[in-house]
Scaffold this motif. Structure first.
Motif, mmCIF file in Angstrom:
data_model
loop_
_atom_site.group_PDB
_atom_site.id
_atom_site.type_symbol
_atom_site.label_atom_id
_atom_site.label_comp_id
_atom_site.label_asym_id
_atom_site.label_seq_id
_atom_site.Cartn_x
_atom_site.Cartn_y
_atom_site.Cartn_z
ATOM 1 N N ALA B 67 -30.431 -47.010 -37.525
ATOM 2 C CA ALA B 67 -30.625 -47.136 -36.124
ATOM 3 C C ALA B 67 -30.956 -48.622 -35.766
ATOM 4 O O ALA B 67 -31.614 -49.234 -36.674
ATOM 5 C CB ALA B 67 -31.829 -46.435 -35.506
ATOM 6 N N ARG B 71 -34.487 -48.264 -31.688
ATOM 7 C CA ARG B 71 -33.805 -46.886 -31.095
ATOM 8 C C ARG B 71 -34.057 -45.765 -32.076
ATOM 9 O O ARG B 71 -33.290 -44.687 -31.894
ATOM 10 C CB ARG B 71 -32.321 -47.326 -30.900
ATOM 11 N N ALA B 74 -34.319 -42.342 -30.592
ATOM 12 C CA ALA B 74 -33.043 -42.082 -29.607
ATOM 13 C C ALA B 74 -31.878 -41.514 -30.546
ATOM 14 O O ALA B 74 -31.318 -40.404 -30.210
ATOM 15 C CB ALA B 74 -32.766 -43.170 -28.703
ATOM 16 N N VAL B 75 -31.880 -42.264 -31.636
ATOM 17 C CA VAL B 75 -31.025 -41.739 -32.565
ATOM 18 C C VAL B 75 -31.311 -40.509 -33.258
ATOM 19 O O VAL B 75 -30.486 -39.512 -33.423
ATOM 20 C CB VAL B 75 -30.451 -42.882 -33.987
ATOM 21 N N THR B 77 -32.979 -38.342 -31.858
ATOM 22 C CA THR B 77 -32.589 -37.259 -30.581
ATOM 23 C C THR B 77 -31.692 -36.835 -30.788
ATOM 24 O O THR B 77 -31.102 -35.438 -30.624
ATOM 25 C CB THR B 77 -33.145 -37.884 -29.208
ATOM 26 N N GLY B 78 -30.400 -37.744 -30.855
ATOM 27 C CA GLY B 78 -28.801 -37.236 -31.105
ATOM 28 C C GLY B 78 -28.617 -36.447 -31.887
ATOM 29 O O GLY B 78 -28.004 -35.408 -31.895
#
Lengths: 359, 252
Positions: B67, B71, B74-75, B77-78
């Motif tokens: 990442a 982040r 966020a990564v 989460t994806g």
């Protein structure tokens, strides 16, 4: 591409969302920004209906990184935004290039720089085609000029992203996003038919573990990684160039324009033809790869080329580079979210035509 | 002869590149042992950070995806939204979690993403050479606060796990340390709890680990361990700040 029999009247932003879903997109991460708020709104309602996931992120920065994660995990994924939001996503787009992830991004450009305005603009041509993030990389840039083409290109974008493992950007503007037109939507893809991926991160059950990364610290290894990307980009440049000719066969003067500007230019060319001027239109559909060979070919016989765009003259540089000194490149540039009428463009065409004594 | 210790198979047979006395090696081993003991090697996906542990994927024998700095969640989460039954964790430093990635970490927690953030707190930016971090303590000298951190000038020491614990989406928030055997055992139990909380779908979990960085603290490994014991744990108290699984079991 198979399409529905039925012709429906839909807004561009909704068509973008629906075509993506029909292409097999089941994951959308994004943050609201004008003039494309109807994309996240549509996806928030429609994705759950097909078993997909919509997530409104805390920023475009977070959105593109969620897209990175979803792509790593093998999902067909997209985000959408407009200029200031796309600027925030450049970090992620650079990583996507380095990590070779399959991602679709739409950018409905608004006037800039900075907060600018929300009017249709093409001022992010450089950002889209050169890559606004760091490093040597490319992304495929598709520029639809109608709602039907928006549907078709969005549908195809996901296959292109999977085939080449790179970002594909749908580049439009507020006009493309807000306009309603009749459209035949491509048919819903069977998710079982989507290509299988042997590089994704889904847990190393019964196989060696995998790494997705863009970091290559050892000397020479990063250079080799870059050359590998370049070879891939060369294949894209050979295989995926798209463009449209309109009345170029007997033209003595050529107008080059893309997206909404091309649509207006087409109207202007028709007007000029009615006045007896032999003018044609060349419309790049892929802005990268840019149809430079086709333009070079045209410039062997058409020596006056007017580049019309909603910016201060960005694509004109690519046209100039393509034709070298075989033709004179005239830039009719309108920055700041200004959308001239076909009548105005026709006047500029006629002015140049007579001034240069083109026969 | 009875075998009492062996290297976990979730770590590849590769020597760590970390400095002598660095806490990353211990933290890596604990995470790997927990994954192995839970039988999750085939279902775990990790997100290494920017910084010294950027090469964590060379050590963990599980799927790992890089990442950008800050982040990680966020990564994660994806990934988790595509594969909700996998064990997904980010492994991040203090600058990663609580400076450049504050927004991503905060909102991942607030959404109650069922992911785990392993948060290594050593009070400095390690890889870049010991600059001031959000977690640098008052008076602590770093290469960008050479006279010691002055809150009036550099801002205050940030205790981010306590903040995350206040968010309704956070199910488990704990601070641990790896400076002595008893603490290490507790840290391992906390990592296990965090992963279990994630797999039970209770929400976001964060395990902060106070970790020595002798190189950038300009100490010997022994001095660094003593520094954590005497100074760091005073500023950053070890303990559980939130545990929804405990509340849930009380309610049951």
């Amino acid at each position: 591409m198979k399409r529905d029999e039925e012709l429906v009247l839909m807004k561009g932003a909704h068509v973008l969302g629906e075509a993506a879903i029909r292409a097999g997109c089941r994951y959308y991460f994004g943050y609201p920004i004008t003039p494309q708020n109807e994309v996240p709104e549509y996806m928030s309602q429609r994705l759950p209906e097909v078993g997909g996931t919509f997530l409104q992120s805390e920023s475009e920065l977070a959105a593109i990184n969620m897209v990175i994660g979803a792509s790593m995990a093998g999902g067909r994924v997209m985000t959408s935004s407009s200029s200031p939001g796309i600027s925030l996503m450049q970090e992620g787009l650079s990583y996507i290039a380095g990590q070779e992830l399959s991602v679709v991004v739409s950018d409905m450009i608004r006037g800039g720089p900075g907060l600018g305005n929300v009017a249709p603009s093409q001022s992010d041509y450089f950002q889209a085609t050169r890559g606004g993030g760091h490093g040597d990389y490319r992304q495929i840039v598709l520029a639809p000029a109608s709602i039907q083409e928006l549907a078709d290109l969005t549908y195809e974008a996901f296959d292109l992203a999977d085939r080449y493992r790179m970002a594909v950007m749908i580049l439009g503007d507020g006009m493309v996003s807000q306009m309603m037109e009749p459209v035949r939507l491509p048919v819903m893809r069977d998710l079982n038919d989507l290509p299988k991926k042997d590089w994704i991160l889904d847990g190393a059950e019964g196989r060696p573990s995998r790494i997705v990364r863009s970091l290559y610290l050892d000397l020479g290894v990063l250079e080799e990684h870059n050359w590998k990307l370049v070879r891939k980009y060369e294949i894209v440049e050979r295989e995926e160039v798209r463009y449209e000719h309109f009345m170029t066969d007997d033209a003595n003067m050529l107008v080059v324009a893309f997206g909404t500007a091309a649509r207006i230019a087409k109207g202007a060319v028709k007007r000029a033809r009615r006045e007896g001027l032999n003018v044609g239109l060349f419309r790049p559909i892929t802005l990268w790869p840019f149809p430079k060979d086709e333009l070079r070919e045209l410039s062997r016989r058409i020596h006056n080329i007017l580049v019309f765009e909603f910016n201060a003259g960005q694509m004109a540089e690519d046209v100039q580079a393509a034709v070298c000194d075989q033709a004179e490149v005239i830039s009719y540039a309108r920055p700041g979210g200004t959308v001239p009428t076909a009548q105005e463009v026709a006047r500029v065409i006629a002015g140049q035509y007579y001034q240069r004594e083109i026969q | 002869m009875k075998k009492v210790f062996t290297k976990t198979p979730v770590l590849k047979p590769v020597p760590f590149h970390y400095c002598p006395g660095c806490g990353h090696s211990i933290a890596h081993r604990l995470v790997a042992e927990v994954i192995d003991e839970m039988g999750m090697r085939g279902k775990a996906i990790g997100i290494p950070p920017a910084g010294c542990a950027v090469l964590a994927y060379n050590y963990f024998d599980i799927d790992m995806g890089e990442a950008p700095h800050g982040r990680g969640t966020a990564v994660a989460t994806g990934i988790k939204r595509v594969l909700p039954d996998r064990l997904v964790f980010s492994y991040q430093g203090d600058g990663d979690v609580a400076a450049i990635g504050t927004a991503e970490t905060f909102h991942s927690a607030n959404r109650g993403e069922c992911i785990t953030c392993i948060f290594i707190n050593n009070g400095v930016y390690g890889m870049t050479g010991g600059q001031m971090a959000p977690t640098t303590m008052v008076g602590q000298p770093t290469t960008t606060s050479p006279g010691g951190r002055d809150p009036k000038f550099h801002g205050h020491t940030l205790k981010f796990t306590e903040i995350l614990a206040q968010l309704p989406g956070t199910a488990y928030a704990v601070r641990t340390a790896v400076h002595k055997p008893a603490a290490i055992r507790k840290a391992k139990a906390a990592i296990r709890k965090a992963f279990e909380v994630q797999m039970a779908g209770l929400g976001f979990s964060v395990v902060e680990i106070l970790s020595p960085c002798p190189t950038n603290w300009k100490m010997t490994p022994v001095q660094a361990i003593k520094w954590i014991d005497k100074q760091v744990t005073k500023e950053f108290p070890i303990g559980v700040f939130k545990d929804l699984s405990a509340e849930k079991s009380h309610a049951d």
